[in-house]
Design an enzyme around this catalytic site. Structure first.
Site, PDB file in Angstrom:
ATOM      1  N   TYR A 142       0.825  -1.210   0.000  1.00 30.45           N
ATOM      2  CA  TYR A 142       0.000   0.000   0.000  1.00 30.45           C
ATOM      3  C   TYR A 142       0.862   1.266   0.000  1.00 30.45           C
ATOM      4  O   TYR A 142       0.379   2.353  -0.294  1.00 30.45           O
ATOM      5  CB  TYR A 142      -0.936   0.022   1.212  1.00 30.45           C
ATOM      6  CG  TYR A 142      -2.011  -1.055   1.193  1.00 30.45           C
ATOM      7  CD1 TYR A 142      -2.192  -1.864   0.083  1.00 30.45           C
ATOM      8  CD2 TYR A 142      -2.841  -1.248   2.274  1.00 30.45           C
ATOM      9  CE1 TYR A 142      -3.161  -2.848   0.059  1.00 30.45           C
ATOM     10  CE2 TYR A 142      -3.821  -2.237   2.274  1.00 30.45           C
ATOM     11  CZ  TYR A 142      -3.972  -3.040   1.158  1.00 30.45           C
ATOM     12  OH  TYR A 142      -4.933  -4.008   1.149  1.00 30.45           O
ATOM     13  N   LYS A 189       3.189 -15.530   2.074  1.00 33.90           N
ATOM     14  CA  LYS A 189       3.117 -16.273   0.810  1.00 33.90           C
ATOM     15  C   LYS A 189       4.567 -16.599   0.422  1.00 33.90           C
ATOM     16  O   LYS A 189       5.047 -16.237  -0.655  1.00 33.90           O
ATOM     17  CB  LYS A 189       2.403 -15.387  -0.232  1.00 33.90           C
ATOM     18  CG  LYS A 189       2.031 -16.088  -1.516  1.00 33.90           C
ATOM     19  CD  LYS A 189       0.916 -17.099  -1.373  1.00 33.90           C
ATOM     20  CE  LYS A 189       0.657 -17.801  -2.689  1.00 33.90           C
ATOM     21  NZ  LYS A 189      -0.149 -19.023  -2.551  1.00 33.90           N
ATOM     22  N   ASP A 221      -3.297 -18.132   1.481  1.00 30.90           N
ATOM     23  CA  ASP A 221      -4.470 -18.761   0.852  1.00 30.90           C
ATOM     24  C   ASP A 221      -5.045 -19.847   1.750  1.00 30.90           C
ATOM     25  O   ASP A 221      -6.257 -19.985   1.910  1.00 30.90           O
ATOM     26  CB  ASP A 221      -4.139 -19.293  -0.552  1.00 30.90           C
ATOM     27  CG  ASP A 221      -2.748 -19.892  -0.656  1.00 30.90           C
ATOM     28  OD1 ASP A 221      -1.995 -19.854   0.337  1.00 30.90           O
ATOM     29  OD2 ASP A 221      -2.404 -20.412  -1.744  1.00 30.90           O
ATOM     30  N   ASP A 245      -5.257  -6.888   5.894  1.00 37.18           N
ATOM     31  CA  ASP A 245      -6.455  -6.158   5.492  1.00 37.18           C
ATOM     32  C   ASP A 245      -7.544  -7.147   5.076  1.00 37.18           C
ATOM     33  O   ASP A 245      -8.693  -7.091   5.536  1.00 37.18           O
ATOM     34  CB  ASP A 245      -6.074  -5.247   4.301  1.00 37.18           C
ATOM     35  CG  ASP A 245      -7.156  -4.239   3.984  1.00 37.18           C
ATOM     36  OD1 ASP A 245      -8.141  -4.183   4.723  1.00 37.18           O
ATOM     37  OD2 ASP A 245      -7.001  -3.507   2.987  1.00 37.18           O
ATOM     38  N   ASP A 249     -10.951  -8.679   7.530  1.00 36.80           N
ATOM     39  CA  ASP A 249     -12.360  -8.524   7.128  1.00 36.80           C
ATOM     40  C   ASP A 249     -13.057  -9.881   7.102  1.00 36.80           C
ATOM     41  O   ASP A 249     -14.217  -9.998   7.501  1.00 36.80           O
ATOM     42  CB  ASP A 249     -12.459  -7.859   5.746  1.00 36.80           C
ATOM     43  CG  ASP A 249     -12.592  -6.350   5.877  1.00 36.80           C
ATOM     44  OD1 ASP A 249     -12.051  -5.802   6.872  1.00 36.80           O
ATOM     45  OD2 ASP A 249     -13.211  -5.708   5.012  1.00 36.80           O
TER      46      ASP A 249
END
Ligand code: NAD
Length: 372
Positions: A142, A189, A221, A245, A249
């Protein structure tokens, strides 16, 4: 000692829920004979309307001079047409960076009383679950280099982390795990990304010196899958900005409602920033329908992490649990929609629907030892 708390109600339901969180903090102050001074500041759309910018310098000054900052939410369609840096959300990024809060703690706690509001099969969440996601907040993709080729045919965003950024975030994760069940799962990852391999390397080194915490690794994942397959397996999850992030959620949804989830953003020193994870919910703003419990639970985190008042934090969390146990619900966490405030919710005889103010008052009275 006098504690200075900067409050930033913001827009939409922000002022509604922040008001109730302050009411609960005042109840804690009374019970534990504490001295809280609140200073209300402008940010977001409210600040744009009042002084033409989303994050006035006076707000930054007040926030930096406080012991902790309690934020509601910002944003709304009224300001959607403004360019990026002028929008209410620019205030959010600005205050986070002004306070240097790089670690975002998001508890995803499912109260057993709310099992009916959870979208997962009952046997997967029996007894509730309690996950803490520690998300890196000021680095990664980001904030990395991004751009587009002149012909507009390709674009890039860059994930970049320094050892220092990883270490300080993981230290928060190890500390949190130590105070909880002692398990830290680092999510990355590393089978694909070089930056993830650095995260793993740093975590492994740190883990050797912190053998009181059980460290494990999981690919992002797989983690997304495990959160809905068996959420009770997790204690603390530490991860990068973007993975955090997305996962937080997902974790929030399986607790039942976004209206229940609090967050804390912490830096090395200086005030922490505490806010519900939901937005300004313009669809229910000013209707006394917002669930204030996420904001109230954010106030508990504020007491715990910034003021070191664990007893006060437990008083709020205990009161919320008791109020839920007694069957009180806001509309978002009721088993079914009910006809109106105070009316029993059909389908669960013991549920009683409350508006924002009544829910805040109920928690405050419970903190004060009332027999409501
Ligand atoms: P939202 O979280 O505001 O609302 C999503 C849905 O959840 C809505 O149906 C809303 O009514 C409901 N909801 C949210 N909080 C609730 C609560 N406490 N009690 C009951 N129901 C609740 O997300 P959105 O609709 O995508 O965004 C609305 C505005 O909020 C936008 O302007 C967005 O930019 C802003 N926003 C701000 C923040 C923040 O300030 N941290 C975070 C997310 C979104």
């Amino acid at each position: 000692m006098r504690y200075l708390i900067a409050t930033i109600p913001g827009d939409g339901i922000g002022p509604d829920v922040t008001r109730e969180a302050v009411t609960c903090l005042e109840a804690v102050a009374k019970v534990f004979e504490l001295d809280f001074e609140f200073e209300e500041c402008l940010m977001g759309g409210a600040a744009i309307d009042a002084c033409g910018e989303p994050l006035p310098a006076a707000t930054i000054r007040a926030a930096c001079a406080s012991h902790a900052v309690l934020l509601g939410a910002v944003g709304g369609s009224k300001w959607d047409g403004l360019p990026g840096p002028k929008r209410p959300e620019a205030g959010l990024l600005g205050i986070r960076s002004a306070l240097g809060v790089y670690a975002n703690l998001r508890p995803a706690l499912m109260f057993p009383q709310l099992a009916g509001a959870c979208p997962l099969r009952p046997e997967l969440v029996e007894g509730g679950f309690d996950i803490l996601i520690v998300r890196e907040l000021t680095g990664g993709i980001y904030f990395g280099d991004r751009g587009r080729s002149p012909d507009g045919r390709y674009a890039w965003d860059t994930e970049r982390y320094s050892r220092h950024e990883i270490e300080r975030l993981l230290e928060v994760g190890f500390d949190a795990a130590r105070r909880r069940k002692g398990r830290l799962c680092m999510v990355d990852k590393a089978n694909v990304l070089e930056s993830s391999r650095l995260w793993r390397e740093v975590a492994t080194q740190m883990g050797r010196e912190r053998s009181d915490v059980e460290l494990s690794f999981m690919y992002v994942d797989n983690c997304a899958m495990q959160l809905v397959r068996d959420p009770r397996q997790f204690d603390v999850i530490a991860t990068s900005n973007m993975f955090g992030d997305i996962l937080s959620d997902e974790a929030s949804m399986i607790t039942g409602s976004i209206g229940m989830l609090a967050s804390a953003s912490l830096g090395d020193d200086g005030p922490g920033l505490y806010e519900p994870i939901h937005g300004s919910a313009p669809d229910i703003a000013g209707m006394d329908r917002a669930n204030p419990l996420a904001a109230i639970l954010s106030a508990a985190l504020l007491l715990r992490h910034s003021l070191g008042l664990e007893d006060g934090a437990l008083a709020i969390e205990g009161a919320v649990a008791l109020v839920l146990e007694r069957g009180y619900r806001c509309a978002d966490i009721a088993t079914r929609s009910a006809p109106g405030p105070g009316a029993p919710v059909e389908g669960r005889a013991r549920e009683l629907l409350l508006g924002t103010r009544a829910m805040g008052a109920m928690v405050a009275e419970t903190i004060l030892g009332g027999s409501s």
